[in-house]
Motif scaffolding. Structure first.
Motif, PDB file in Angstrom:
ATOM      1  N   ARG A   1      29.397  24.170 -50.939  1.00  0.00           N
ATOM      2  CA  ARG A   1      30.523  24.172 -50.000  1.00  0.00           C
ATOM      3  C   ARG A   1      31.292  22.850 -50.043  1.00  0.00           C
ATOM      4  NH1 ARG A   1      26.295  26.254 -46.924  1.00  0.00           N
ATOM      5  NH2 ARG A   1      26.236  24.488 -45.491  1.00  0.00           N
ATOM      6  N   THR A   2      31.503  22.345 -51.262  1.00  0.00           N
ATOM      7  CA  THR A   2      32.200  21.077 -51.435  1.00  0.00           C
ATOM      8  C   THR A   2      33.525  21.270 -52.148  1.00  0.00           C
ATOM      9  OG1 THR A   2      30.990  20.659 -53.497  1.00  0.00           O
ATOM     10  CG2 THR A   2      30.087  19.712 -51.477  1.00  0.00           C
ATOM     11  N   PHE A   3      34.472  20.407 -51.821  1.00  0.00           N
ATOM     12  CA  PHE A   3      35.792  20.414 -52.453  1.00  0.00           C
ATOM     13  C   PHE A   3      35.660  19.884 -53.874  1.00  0.00           C
ATOM     14  CE2 PHE A   3      39.701  17.951 -53.384  1.00  0.00           C
ATOM     15  CZ  PHE A   3      40.608  18.996 -53.406  1.00  0.00           C
ATOM     16  N   ALA A   4      36.189  20.629 -54.861  1.00  0.00           N
ATOM     17  CA  ALA A   4      36.030  20.253 -56.264  1.00  0.00           C
ATOM     18  C   ALA A   4      37.338  19.825 -56.922  1.00  0.00           C
ATOM     19  CB  ALA A   4      35.437  21.418 -57.053  1.00  0.00           C
ATOM     20  N   GLY A   5      38.456  20.008 -56.248  1.00  0.00           N
ATOM     21  CA  GLY A   5      39.731  19.604 -56.827  1.00  0.00           C
ATOM     22  C   GLY A   5      40.864  20.457 -56.292  1.00  0.00           C
ATOM     23  N   GLY A   6      42.084  19.993 -56.517  1.00  0.00           N
ATOM     24  CA  GLY A   6      43.225  20.755 -56.025  1.00  0.00           C
ATOM     25  C   GLY A   6      44.535  20.214 -56.533  1.00  0.00           C
ATOM     26  N   ARG A   7      45.580  20.926 -56.176  1.00  0.00           N
ATOM     27  CA  ARG A   7      46.923  20.520 -56.582  1.00  0.00           C
ATOM     28  C   ARG A   7      47.907  20.794 -55.450  1.00  0.00           C
ATOM     29  NH1 ARG A   7      49.048  19.171 -61.449  1.00  0.00           N
ATOM     30  NH2 ARG A   7      51.317  19.373 -61.731  1.00  0.00           N
ATOM     31  N   VAL A   8      48.807  19.865 -55.243  1.00  0.00           N
ATOM     32  CA  VAL A   8      49.924  20.065 -54.328  1.00  0.00           C
ATOM     33  C   VAL A   8      51.059  20.690 -55.131  1.00  0.00           C
ATOM     34  CG1 VAL A   8      51.601  18.953 -52.822  1.00  0.00           C
ATOM     35  CG2 VAL A   8      49.246  18.111 -52.903  1.00  0.00           C
ATOM     36  N   THR A   9      51.611  21.789 -54.635  1.00  0.00           N
ATOM     37  CA  THR A   9      52.641  22.531 -55.370  1.00  0.00           C
ATOM     38  C   THR A   9      53.976  22.476 -54.648  1.00  0.00           C
ATOM     39  OG1 THR A   9      52.063  24.601 -54.245  1.00  0.00           O
ATOM     40  CG2 THR A   9      50.908  24.113 -56.300  1.00  0.00           C
ATOM     41  N   ARG A  10      55.050  22.625 -55.390  1.00  0.00           N
ATOM     42  CA  ARG A  10      56.369  22.681 -54.771  1.00  0.00           C
ATOM     43  C   ARG A  10      56.504  23.927 -53.902  1.00  0.00           C
ATOM     44  NH1 ARG A  10      60.115  19.156 -56.816  1.00  0.00           N
ATOM     45  NH2 ARG A  10      59.570  18.103 -58.759  1.00  0.00           N
ATOM     46  N   GLU A  11      55.958  25.041 -54.386  1.00  0.00           N
ATOM     47  CA  GLU A  11      56.052  26.300 -53.649  1.00  0.00           C
ATOM     48  C   GLU A  11      54.900  26.437 -52.661  1.00  0.00           C
ATOM     49  OE1 GLU A  11      53.498  27.346 -57.269  1.00  0.00           O
ATOM     50  OE2 GLU A  11      55.122  25.969 -56.749  1.00  0.00           O
ATOM     51  N   CYS A  12      55.158  27.111 -51.547  1.00  0.00           N
ATOM     52  CA  CYS A  12      54.082  27.503 -50.645  1.00  0.00           C
ATOM     53  C   CYS A  12      53.363  28.679 -51.296  1.00  0.00           C
ATOM     54  CB  CYS A  12      54.632  27.909 -49.281  1.00  0.00           C
ATOM     55  SG  CYS A  12      55.436  26.576 -48.384  1.00  0.00           S
ATOM     56  N   VAL A  13      52.071  28.555 -51.523  1.00  0.00           N
ATOM     57  CA  VAL A  13      51.316  29.573 -52.253  1.00  0.00           C
ATOM     58  C   VAL A  13      50.847  30.649 -51.279  1.00  0.00           C
ATOM     59  CG1 VAL A  13      49.403  30.016 -53.813  1.00  0.00           C
ATOM     60  CG2 VAL A  13      50.589  27.809 -53.897  1.00  0.00           C
ATOM     61  N   SER A  14      51.165  31.905 -51.592  1.00  0.00           N
ATOM     62  CA  SER A  14      50.863  33.018 -50.694  1.00  0.00           C
ATOM     63  C   SER A  14      49.741  33.916 -51.197  1.00  0.00           C
ATOM     64  CB  SER A  14      52.114  33.883 -50.465  1.00  0.00           C
ATOM     65  OG  SER A  14      53.171  33.115 -49.950  1.00  0.00           O
TER      66      SER A  14
ATOM     67  N   LEU B   1      41.730  37.240 -68.429  1.00  0.00           N
ATOM     68  CA  LEU B   1      42.466  36.047 -68.826  1.00  0.00           C
ATOM     69  C   LEU B   1      41.624  34.784 -68.684  1.00  0.00           C
ATOM     70  CD1 LEU B   1      45.915  36.785 -67.133  1.00  0.00           C
ATOM     71  CD2 LEU B   1      45.349  36.993 -69.558  1.00  0.00           C
ATOM     72  N   GLY B   2      40.613  34.844 -67.807  1.00  0.00           N
ATOM     73  CA  GLY B   2      39.819  33.650 -67.536  1.00  0.00           C
ATOM     74  C   GLY B   2      40.580  32.626 -66.726  1.00  0.00           C
ATOM     75  N   ASN B   3      41.535  33.092 -65.927  1.00  0.00           N
ATOM     76  CA  ASN B   3      42.388  32.197 -65.139  1.00  0.00           C
ATOM     77  C   ASN B   3      42.469  32.636 -63.691  1.00  0.00           C
ATOM     78  OD1 ASN B   3      44.742  32.310 -67.851  1.00  0.00           O
ATOM     79  ND2 ASN B   3      43.224  30.728 -67.516  1.00  0.00           N
ATOM     80  N   PHE B   4      42.618  31.659 -62.800  1.00  0.00           N
ATOM     81  CA  PHE B   4      43.125  31.958 -61.476  1.00  0.00           C
ATOM     82  C   PHE B   4      44.642  32.081 -61.609  1.00  0.00           C
ATOM     83  CE2 PHE B   4      39.138  30.080 -59.804  1.00  0.00           C
ATOM     84  CZ  PHE B   4      38.811  31.089 -58.900  1.00  0.00           C
ATOM     85  N   VAL B   5      45.231  33.011 -60.878  1.00  0.00           N
ATOM     86  CA  VAL B   5      46.672  33.230 -60.903  1.00  0.00           C
ATOM     87  C   VAL B   5      47.186  33.106 -59.480  1.00  0.00           C
ATOM     88  CG1 VAL B   5      48.528  34.779 -61.612  1.00  0.00           C
ATOM     89  CG2 VAL B   5      46.316  34.865 -62.803  1.00  0.00           C
ATOM     90  N   THR B   6      48.273  32.366 -59.287  1.00  0.00           N
ATOM     91  CA  THR B   6      48.840  32.193 -57.955  1.00  0.00           C
ATOM     92  C   THR B   6      50.308  32.593 -57.942  1.00  0.00           C
ATOM     93  OG1 THR B   6      49.423  29.858 -58.391  1.00  0.00           O
ATOM     94  CG2 THR B   6      47.278  30.303 -57.362  1.00  0.00           C
ATOM     95  N   GLY B   7      50.761  33.006 -56.765  1.00  0.00           N
ATOM     96  CA  GLY B   7      52.167  33.324 -56.547  1.00  0.00           C
ATOM     97  C   GLY B   7      52.592  32.822 -55.185  1.00  0.00           C
ATOM     98  N   GLY B   8      53.858  32.495 -55.053  1.00  0.00           N
ATOM     99  CA  GLY B   8      54.357  31.981 -53.782  1.00  0.00           C
ATOM    100  C   GLY B   8      55.815  32.312 -53.590  1.00  0.00           C
ATOM    101  N   ASN B   9      56.509  31.441 -52.863  1.00  0.00           N
ATOM    102  CA  ASN B   9      57.900  31.740 -52.520  1.00  0.00           C
ATOM    103  C   ASN B   9      58.866  31.280 -53.610  1.00  0.00           C
ATOM    104  OD1 ASN B   9      57.257  29.086 -51.859  1.00  0.00           O
ATOM    105  ND2 ASN B   9      58.765  28.967 -50.218  1.00  0.00           N
ATOM    106  N   GLU B  10      58.600  31.758 -54.818  1.00  0.00           N
ATOM    107  CA  GLU B  10      59.514  31.625 -55.931  1.00  0.00           C
ATOM    108  C   GLU B  10      59.213  32.759 -56.906  1.00  0.00           C
ATOM    109  OE1 GLU B  10      58.816  27.836 -57.745  1.00  0.00           O
ATOM    110  OE2 GLU B  10      56.929  28.466 -58.626  1.00  0.00           O
ATOM    111  N   ALA B  11      60.134  33.048 -57.794  1.00  0.00           N
ATOM    112  CA  ALA B  11      60.024  34.236 -58.635  1.00  0.00           C
ATOM    113  C   ALA B  11      59.241  33.976 -59.923  1.00  0.00           C
ATOM    114  CB  ALA B  11      61.418  34.760 -58.965  1.00  0.00           C
ATOM    115  N   ARG B  12      58.066  33.385 -59.802  1.00  0.00           N
ATOM    116  CA  ARG B  12      57.214  33.197 -60.958  1.00  0.00           C
ATOM    117  C   ARG B  12      55.774  32.995 -60.539  1.00  0.00           C
ATOM    118  NH1 ARG B  12      59.373  27.382 -63.354  1.00  0.00           N
ATOM    119  NH2 ARG B  12      59.398  26.227 -61.393  1.00  0.00           N
ATOM    120  N   LEU B  13      54.870  33.340 -61.442  1.00  0.00           N
ATOM    121  CA  LEU B  13      53.444  33.174 -61.225  1.00  0.00           C
ATOM    122  C   LEU B  13      52.947  31.963 -61.994  1.00  0.00           C
ATOM    123  CD1 LEU B  13      52.222  36.875 -61.686  1.00  0.00           C
ATOM    124  CD2 LEU B  13      52.901  35.732 -59.564  1.00  0.00           C
TER     125      LEU B  13
END
Length: 204
Positions: free
Chosen positions: A115-128, A136-148
Motif C-alpha cells: 500500500r505504498t506510493f510507487a510513482g506518478g505524473r502530473v498531467t495537463r489534462e484532468c484524468v477521468s 498492450l501491456g500498458n495502462f491507458v488513460t483518458g481525460g478532458n481532451e480528445a486523445r488517450l
C-alpha cells in the motif's frame, strides 16, 4: 483518498491521500508542466515546504484499475476560489488550455501488497478514466481532451504513445480482447481502437 480493503475480512485496512503521497515522495513524480520551485505549487503560491500541490487545492479521484500487484489511481486537482498566490511556476491560461486555468490532473501508481506510493505524473489534462490492457501491456488513460495516453506497465514516468479520438473528452474506458479498447465520454460517439489506432466510431 484511496481506500484499501481486505476482501476476505471485508474491512478497510488503510487509506492514502494521493496529493499528500505525491508531495512526500516528490522525487518519484514527473510532470507535463514545469516543476514548481521549492516555494510554490502548480496551482497556488505557497510559502510551505517544497510541495507539488498548494494548501488551497481541491483534488478528486476519478478512476482506478489494477494490474497484478500494481494499482493505478487517476484524477484531477484545482485551486479553490479562496486560494492565494498567482500562477508563478504553476498553471497559467496559456499552459493549461485542456483543463483551464488552475486545473491539472494526475496519474499515480501504488504497490498493493505494501500500500505504498510507487510513482506518478502530473498531467495537463484532468484524468477521468484508466484501464489496464493486458494485450498492450500498458495502462491507458483518458481525460478532458480528445486523445488517450499509453503508459508503461508499471510506470507513469513517461508516455509510450498517444492516440487521437473523436470523443472530445473521455469518461469511460474498457479493454476488449487482446489489444482492443473502447472509449466513450462527452457527446454521443463511441470509439473502438485496435492497439493504439482508432478503427471505428459509433454514434449512439
Amino acid at each position: 483518498d484511496v481506500g484499501f480493503w481486505d476482501g476476505k475480512e471485508r474491512r478497510l485496512v488503510g487509506s492514502v491521500h494521493v496529493p499528500s503521497a505525491m508531495n512526500e515522495r516528490r522525487g518519484l513524480v514527473t510532470s507535463d508542466l514545469p516543476l514548481p520551485s521549492s516555494s510554490r505549487s502548480f496551482l497556488v503560491g505557497s510559502s510551505a515546504p517544497p510541495s507539488i500541490w498548494g494548501n488551497a487545492t481541491r483534488s478528486w479521484v476519478s478512476s482506478a484499475d489494477a494490474n497484478g500487484d500494481w494499482l493505478a489511481v487517476c484524477g484531477g486537482a484545482e485551486s479553490t476560489p479562496g486560494g492565494t498566490g498567482g500562477t508563478g511556476g504553476g498553471l497559467s491560461s496559456s499552459s493549461s488550455r485542456a483543463s483551464g486555468p488552475g486545473r491539472c490532473g494526475f496519474a499515480s501508481l501504488f504497490h498493493l501488497p505494501t500500500r505504498t506510493f510507487a510513482g506518478g505524473r502530473v498531467t495537463r489534462e484532468c484524468v477521468s478514466a484508466v484501464v489496464y490492457s493486458e494485450g498492450l501491456g500498458n495502462f491507458v488513460t483518458g481525460g478532458n481532451e480528445a486523445r488517450l495516453s499509453f503508459w508503461g506497465g508499471t510506470s507513469f514516468s513517461s508516455r509510450v504513445g498517444r492516440s487521437w479520438t473523436s470523443v472530445p473528452a473521455a469518461y469511460a474506458l474498457t479493454a476488449d480482447g487482446p489489444s482492443g479498447l473502447v472509449v466513450g465520454g462527452v457527446g454521443n460517439v463511441m470509439d473502438c481502437l485496435a492497439g493504439k489506432s482508432r478503427v471505428s466510431s459509433y454514434t449512439l
